[in-house]
Design a protein around this motif. Structure first.
Motif, PDB file in Angstrom:
ATOM      1  N   CYS A   8       0.822  -1.215   0.000  1.00 28.99           N
ATOM      2  CA  CYS A   8       0.000   0.000   0.000  1.00 28.99           C
ATOM      3  C   CYS A   8       0.849   1.255   0.000  1.00 28.99           C
ATOM      4  O   CYS A   8       0.714   2.144   0.849  1.00 28.99           O
ATOM      5  CB  CYS A   8      -0.954  -0.021   1.194  1.00 28.99           C
ATOM      6  SG  CYS A   8      -2.138  -1.380   1.109  1.00 28.99           S
ATOM      7  N   GLY A   9       1.760   1.329  -0.978  1.00 28.82           N
ATOM      8  CA  GLY A   9       2.495   2.552  -1.238  1.00 28.82           C
ATOM      9  C   GLY A   9       1.675   3.440  -2.158  1.00 28.82           C
ATOM     10  O   GLY A   9       0.459   3.277  -2.279  1.00 28.82           O
ATOM     11  N   ASN A  10       2.344   4.355  -2.831  1.00 28.33           N
ATOM     12  CA  ASN A  10       1.630   5.301  -3.699  1.00 28.33           C
ATOM     13  C   ASN A  10       0.820   4.603  -4.783  1.00 28.33           C
ATOM     14  O   ASN A  10      -0.343   4.943  -5.024  1.00 28.33           O
ATOM     15  CB  ASN A  10       2.623   6.278  -4.337  1.00 28.33           C
ATOM     16  CG  ASN A  10       3.167   7.285  -3.344  1.00 28.33           C
ATOM     17  OD1 ASN A  10       2.544   7.569  -2.324  1.00 28.33           O
ATOM     18  ND2 ASN A  10       4.350   7.814  -3.630  1.00 28.33           N
ATOM     19  N   MET A  11       1.420   3.621  -5.451  1.00 25.13           N
ATOM     20  CA  MET A  11       0.728   2.964  -6.557  1.00 25.13           C
ATOM     21  C   MET A  11      -0.433   2.108  -6.067  1.00 25.13           C
ATOM     22  O   MET A  11      -1.535   2.150  -6.622  1.00 25.13           O
ATOM     23  CB  MET A  11       1.715   2.113  -7.367  1.00 25.13           C
ATOM     24  CG  MET A  11       2.767   2.917  -8.098  1.00 25.13           C
ATOM     25  SD  MET A  11       2.071   4.010  -9.363  1.00 25.13           S
ATOM     26  CE  MET A  11       1.957   2.900 -10.740  1.00 25.13           C
ATOM     27  N   GLY A  12      -0.197   1.337  -5.029  1.00 29.37           N
ATOM     28  CA  GLY A  12      -1.272   0.504  -4.498  1.00 29.37           C
ATOM     29  C   GLY A  12      -2.460   1.325  -4.052  1.00 29.37           C
ATOM     30  O   GLY A  12      -3.617   0.988  -4.347  1.00 29.37           O
ATOM     31  N   LEU A  13      -2.200   2.427  -3.363  1.00 30.90           N
ATOM     32  CA  LEU A  13      -3.287   3.288  -2.892  1.00 30.90           C
ATOM     33  C   LEU A  13      -3.950   4.036  -4.043  1.00 30.90           C
ATOM     34  O   LEU A  13      -5.145   4.340  -3.987  1.00 30.90           O
ATOM     35  CB  LEU A  13      -2.761   4.278  -1.852  1.00 30.90           C
ATOM     36  CG  LEU A  13      -2.354   3.656  -0.508  1.00 30.90           C
ATOM     37  CD1 LEU A  13      -1.817   4.722   0.433  1.00 30.90           C
ATOM     38  CD2 LEU A  13      -3.536   2.924   0.138  1.00 30.90           C
ATOM     39  N   ALA A  14      -3.185   4.328  -5.101  1.00 30.97           N
ATOM     40  CA  ALA A  14      -3.778   4.983  -6.277  1.00 30.97           C
ATOM     41  C   ALA A  14      -4.822   4.079  -6.921  1.00 30.97           C
ATOM     42  O   ALA A  14      -5.897   4.530  -7.329  1.00 30.97           O
ATOM     43  CB  ALA A  14      -2.696   5.345  -7.283  1.00 30.97           C
ATOM     44  N   ALA A  68       1.367  -5.117  -5.085  1.00 31.21           N
ATOM     45  CA  ALA A  68       2.032  -3.859  -5.426  1.00 31.21           C
ATOM     46  C   ALA A  68       3.232  -3.590  -4.540  1.00 31.21           C
ATOM     47  O   ALA A  68       3.632  -2.445  -4.351  1.00 31.21           O
ATOM     48  CB  ALA A  68       1.032  -2.700  -5.322  1.00 31.21           C
ATOM     49  N   VAL A  69       3.821  -4.661  -3.987  1.00 28.52           N
ATOM     50  CA  VAL A  69       5.017  -4.472  -3.170  1.00 28.52           C
ATOM     51  C   VAL A  69       6.206  -4.158  -4.069  1.00 28.52           C
ATOM     52  O   VAL A  69       6.166  -4.369  -5.282  1.00 28.52           O
ATOM     53  CB  VAL A  69       5.327  -5.728  -2.318  1.00 28.52           C
ATOM     54  CG1 VAL A  69       4.168  -6.049  -1.395  1.00 28.52           C
ATOM     55  CG2 VAL A  69       5.651  -6.927  -3.209  1.00 28.52           C
ATOM     56  N   LYS A  70       7.283  -3.659  -3.480  1.00 30.21           N
ATOM     57  CA  LYS A  70       8.502  -3.424  -4.254  1.00 30.21           C
ATOM     58  C   LYS A  70       9.048  -4.766  -4.727  1.00 30.21           C
ATOM     59  O   LYS A  70       8.995  -5.753  -3.985  1.00 30.21           O
ATOM     60  CB  LYS A  70       9.541  -2.709  -3.396  1.00 30.21           C
ATOM     61  CG  LYS A  70       9.139  -1.297  -2.980  1.00 30.21           C
ATOM     62  CD  LYS A  70      10.181  -0.666  -2.084  1.00 30.21           C
ATOM     63  CE  LYS A  70       9.753   0.736  -1.666  1.00 30.21           C
ATOM     64  NZ  LYS A  70      10.737   1.379  -0.742  1.00 30.21           N
ATOM     65  N   PRO A  71       9.558  -4.832  -5.962  1.00 31.87           N
ATOM     66  CA  PRO A  71      10.041  -6.123  -6.488  1.00 31.87           C
ATOM     67  C   PRO A  71      11.029  -6.823  -5.567  1.00 31.87           C
ATOM     68  O   PRO A  71      10.995  -8.051  -5.430  1.00 31.87           O
ATOM     69  CB  PRO A  71      10.692  -5.722  -7.820  1.00 31.87           C
ATOM     70  CG  PRO A  71       9.972  -4.479  -8.231  1.00 31.87           C
ATOM     71  CD  PRO A  71       9.668  -3.742  -6.956  1.00 31.87           C
ATOM     72  N   LYS A  76       9.884 -12.302   0.055  1.00 35.55           N
ATOM     73  CA  LYS A  76       9.373 -12.433   1.416  1.00 35.55           C
ATOM     74  C   LYS A  76       7.849 -12.421   1.424  1.00 35.55           C
ATOM     75  O   LYS A  76       7.209 -13.227   2.117  1.00 35.55           O
ATOM     76  CB  LYS A  76       9.908 -11.297   2.282  1.00 35.55           C
ATOM     77  CG  LYS A  76       9.449 -11.354   3.730  1.00 35.55           C
ATOM     78  CD  LYS A  76      10.050 -10.202   4.533  1.00 35.55           C
ATOM     79  CE  LYS A  76       9.572 -10.260   5.980  1.00 35.55           C
ATOM     80  NZ  LYS A  76      10.139  -9.137   6.791  1.00 35.55           N
ATOM     81  N   ALA A  77       7.249 -11.507   0.637  1.00 35.61           N
ATOM     82  CA  ALA A  77       5.790 -11.412   0.595  1.00 35.61           C
ATOM     83  C   ALA A  77       5.171 -12.688   0.032  1.00 35.61           C
ATOM     84  O   ALA A  77       4.098 -13.123   0.467  1.00 35.61           O
ATOM     85  CB  ALA A  77       5.369 -10.212  -0.242  1.00 35.61           C
ATOM     86  N   ALA A  78       5.859 -13.304  -0.935  1.00 40.33           N
ATOM     87  CA  ALA A  78       5.324 -14.505  -1.573  1.00 40.33           C
ATOM     88  C   ALA A  78       5.170 -15.652  -0.582  1.00 40.33           C
ATOM     89  O   ALA A  78       4.239 -16.459  -0.692  1.00 40.33           O
ATOM     90  CB  ALA A  78       6.228 -14.927  -2.729  1.00 40.33           C
TER      91      ALA A  78
END
Length: 267
Positions: A8-14, A68-71, A76-78
């Motif tokens: 939920c950074g800028n792109m995710g929230l957009a 939408a996490v950073k690549p 870790k997210a996976a």
């Protein structure tokens, strides 16, 4: 339709904002996934009327998971996401440089789509190229297309490798535009304008030129010719640009961006 957003950074929230703005989803059917309790608290304070939570089994109740996490954080997210995904769910990744094959492998999941937006999606004026794994049904692709169009426009690509070209042309494209604006503003200042006046002249020129281009039936060469009268000031500038190989340099730069996108996908 229920959507969970991981990252939920800028792109995710957009994307979340666009989905809600165009009534593509009810607020109670959207979930913002925080990476820890501290981020969840910040998200809750900023988006008080939207559900916020951690990456738990609750994710299994959502139709689409937007990643939408950073690549560099995907590995870790996976680990957490693969443990809670259900086979019928769709995963839509807007991470750059991570191909569908890797997404499917690390998530142990087949229903995967991949998209490459650019930063103007923050204003609902972006362009997003997207593609899908063979297992994704056409009905689902149309639903995803409608979601992406909420942030501007979208284009579906059969060949996933063309997303590297999308990255180079439109994903990185805003930076090229800003670079040219910066050069024009510098020229204005060297010609005697203050920074603010040079900025106003250049920005308004860019806005006006865009609208002329977008509403004209003329080709780019014809539009250039309407400004560049023979022997005039514009022609003098264009002659200097051509002598310096400006257009060729820009094309080479964009090709270099495409090559780097391809390299990143293999790392």
């Amino acid at each position: 339709m229920r959507i969970a957003i991981l990252g939920c950074g800028n792109m995710g929230l957009a994307f979340a904002k666009a989905f809600l703005q165009y009534n593509l989803i009810r607020r109670e059917d959207l979930l913002l996934i925080g990476k820890d309790d501290a981020q969840c608290q910040r998200l809750h304070q900023a988006q008080a009327d939207v559900p916020v939570g951690l990456l738990t089994e609750e994710i299994g109740a959502y139709d689409i998971v937007l990643v939408a996490v950073k690549p560099q954080d995907f590995g870790k997210a996976a680990l957490g996401l693969r443990a809670v995904l259900r086979p019928e769910q769709a995963v839509l990744s807007i991470m750059g440089g991570i191909p569908i094959a890797r997404l499917q492998r690390e998530l142990n999941h087949r229903q995967v789509l991949r998209a490459m937006p650019n930063t103007p999606v923050l204003l609902g004026m972006g362009i997003t190229g997207f593609t899908a794994a063979p297992e994704v049904e056409r009905t689902l692709m149309h639903r995803i297309e409608n979601l992406l169009n909420a942030t501007g426009r979208s284009i579906f690509l059969e060949d996933e490798s063309m997303l590297d070209a999308v990255t180079a042309v439109s994903g990185s494209g805003p930076a090229y535009f800003y670079y040219i604006v910066q050069a024009m503003m510098r020229a204005g200042q060297e010609l005697g304008f203050s920074e603010s006046v040079a900025g106003l002249l250049v920005k308004q020129t860019m806005i006006g030129a865009f609208h002329l281009l977008n509403n004209s039936d003329q080709s780019l060469d014809q539009l250039i010719a309407t400004v560049a009268s023979k022997g005039g000031t514009t022609e003098a500038a264009l002659r200097e640009f051509r002598a310096g190989g400006l257009q060729d340099t820009l094309v080479s730069g964009i090709k270099a961006a495409q090559q780097r996108a391809t390299e990143l996908a293999k790392e």
